[in-house]
Write an enzyme that holds these catalytic residues in place. Structure first.
Site, PDB file in Angstrom:
ATOM      1  N   ASP A  92      43.739   7.644 -20.011  1.00  0.00           N
ATOM      2  CA  ASP A  92      44.795   6.816 -20.591  1.00  0.00           C
ATOM      3  C   ASP A  92      46.133   7.536 -20.554  1.00  0.00           C
ATOM      4  O   ASP A  92      46.340   8.512 -21.274  1.00  0.00           O
ATOM      5  CB  ASP A  92      44.422   6.474 -22.043  1.00  0.00           C
ATOM      6  N   ASP A 291      51.021   2.822 -17.877  1.00  0.00           N
ATOM      7  CA  ASP A 291      49.865   3.018 -18.745  1.00  0.00           C
ATOM      8  C   ASP A 291      48.574   2.631 -18.040  1.00  0.00           C
ATOM      9  O   ASP A 291      48.288   1.448 -17.858  1.00  0.00           O
ATOM     10  CB  ASP A 291      50.052   2.185 -20.014  1.00  0.00           C
TER      11      ASP A 291
END
Length: 513
Positions: A92, A291
């Site tokens: 992430d 992201d």
């Protein structure tokens, strides 16, 4: 759009108010036929210079070390503790904490046994982390960590050991934790928690950069269908460098606008090369981040609605009229094999800043933004089904996996920039003539300063405090000076109109008209 005031501007406004009051006072104390004073107010700014960095490569021997399920993220295998326990953790780039399951959960098939690690060291600190969907609570500690892709490197890292979670783990995902690669500023519970990558860099194990190639769902050999029978995705992550084998052509870099999330600045969004023609600040409201932990390309609602309207106007798919549920991401559309009407959908382009007056284009074909999913009514893959891979957001623009899967992405923290290049991942549609995405540039804009015009600026705490102080000072000045101004004006008016001489005159030297 909301606008913010820089601290310098606040003090300038207070100073300007003081000057105006002073001028009013001066005017009232001068003769009636006095001069008018013109004040020229000048406003300047210092340009922010961002140079497009030179190509920076580091060859490496690597294989695909990222895996996952469609729509559920990409994970990497890690060895944690002594003796090592193997766990899969979600990669992430939109968070900074390293966290793994440390208690039983109905959604996962394994977790870390704290009592079995001789190198576990508790810090006595609890941590809570919420996400767009889901949250978890855990105990902050440290332990030894090793990545199979970096077999000779072991580092003691901060880890949150999750003891409670809600809607965080996904039953079919095969990952039991998360590792954040964003900056230390957004680490929980505070910025004193050093992220995993920072620990690697600090100890000199790797350079301060990493690169990611996300390839998405794989196409079956000699077929237009995807490998949805296993629903699997693959990719490659390289810590400390880049690899020539993962991209073609040049790497285009955009500056990191702020080092917390990987915040960048969009200058425009286009559909079939036609701009949405919105104020470019709208695209970055209230931030734009890269992201990998978010599936879709997410846009502020105003931008999303404009994009959908533009796509609908350019859509050319016979006998198909998508409902609002399809555009909202809750409805699946299916076509028979070998008849997916990709040509009837327009391209979507995101323009990113290179320098203050140059930018480049990341163009997604429908093969990229139509997310393949399994036919919910036919498990034999007799149909080919999709969800719309672009969605509305209330937390800013997110360049998620739908966009990242179209490119090789370099997070160059050393040079404070993020690079994009054409990926070597195979196209989802084997019959297509080229890749599912395109990159082009640089283009020049001489009309405006792109960074200052397009970057969304939030009011920080200091600015908010100065704003309050400025207004309080201005109010105090007005309250104190206003009675004096009124008295002087009255006096001057009486002087200009004149009064008869006499015993009741205020003075003996008043000028008669």
């Amino acid at each position: 759009m909301k606008h913010t005031m820089r601290p310098l501007h606040l003090w300038r406004k207070v100073l300007s108010l003081a000057i105006i009051i002073n001028v009013l006072m001066s005017m009232t104390l001068t003769p009636c036929q006095g001069k008018v004073i013109q004040l020229k107010l000048h406003h300047g700014h210092k340009d922010m210079e961002f140079a497009a960095g030179q190509r920076n490569r580091r060859a490496a021997s690597l294989s695909q070390n990222l895996h996952g399920q469609s729509g559920e993220g990409y994970y990497i295998e890690m060895n944690i503790g002594t003796p090592p326990q193997k766990l899969n953790v979600l990669v992430d780039t939109g968070s900074s904490n390293f966290a793994i399951a440390a208690s039983q959960d109905d959604q996962i098939n394994k977790y870390f046994y704290i009592n079995e690690s001789s190198t576990y060291e508790d810090s006595g600190t609890s941590v809570y982390v919420p996400y767009t969907q889901g949250d978890w609570t855990g105990e902050l500690a440290t332990d030894l960590v090793n990545l199979p892709s970096l077999p000779n490197i072991t580092v003691r890292s901060n880890i949150a050991f999750i003891t409670r979670s809600s809607n965080f783990f996904i039953n079919t995902s095969d990952w039991q934790g998360i590792i954040g690669f964003a900056y230390q500023e957004i680490a929980r519970p505070d910025g004193d928690v050093e992220p995993f990558l920072d620990s690697l860099v600090k100890e000199g194990h790797v350079r301060n950069l990493f690169s990611i190639q996300l390839c998405g769902a794989k196409a079956l050999a000699n077929s237009i269908s995807l490998n949805l029978s296993t629903n699997s995705m693959d990719g490659t992550m390289l810590l400390g460098g880049m690899s020539d084998s993962l991209y073609n052509g040049n790497i285009f870099y955009t500056p990191i606008h702020r080092e917390w999330y990987y915040e960048v600045v969009i200058t425009d969004i286009l559909v079939n090369n036609q701009s949405l023609k919105l104020d470019c600040k709208e695209y970055n409201y209230d931030k734009t981040i890269v992201d990998s932990g978010t599936t879709n390309l997410r846009l502020p609602d105003k931008v999303f609605q404009a994009l959908v309207k533009s796509i609908q106007a350019k859509l050319n798919v016979p006998d198909w009229y998508p409902s609002s549920f399809f555009w909202g991401g809750t409805e699946v559309v299916c076509w028979p094999k070998l008849s997916v009407p990709y040509m009837g959908f327009p391209t979507v382009t995101v323009a990113l800043i290179m320098t203050n007056n140059t930018f480049f284009h990341l163009t997604l074909l429908p093969q990229q933004y139509l997310r393949p999913v399994q036919d919910p009514s036919d498990q034999t893959l007799s149909g080919f089904c999709f969800k719309f891979g672009i969605s509305s957001s209330t937390a800013g623009t997110v360049l998620g996996a739908v966009l990242m899967e179209g490119f090789y992405v370099v997070f160059d923290r050393e040079q404070k920039r993020i690079g994009f290049a054409e990926t070597t991942c195979p196209p989802r549609d084997p019959s297509s003539a080229g890749p599912d995405s395109k990159i082009a540039g640089p283009f020049t804009n001489t009309e405006k300063h792109l960074m200052s015009q397009c970057a969304y600026k939030k009011a920080d705490k200091q600015s908010g405090t100065l704003l309050v102080v400025a207004y309080v000072m201005a109010g105090v000045c007005v309250l104190c000076v206003m009675p004096l101004i009124v008295m002087v004006i009255q006096y001057q008016l009486r002087k200009c109109r004149g009064h008869p001489r006499g015993e009741n005159s205020d003075t003996g030297n008043l000028i008669n008209r």
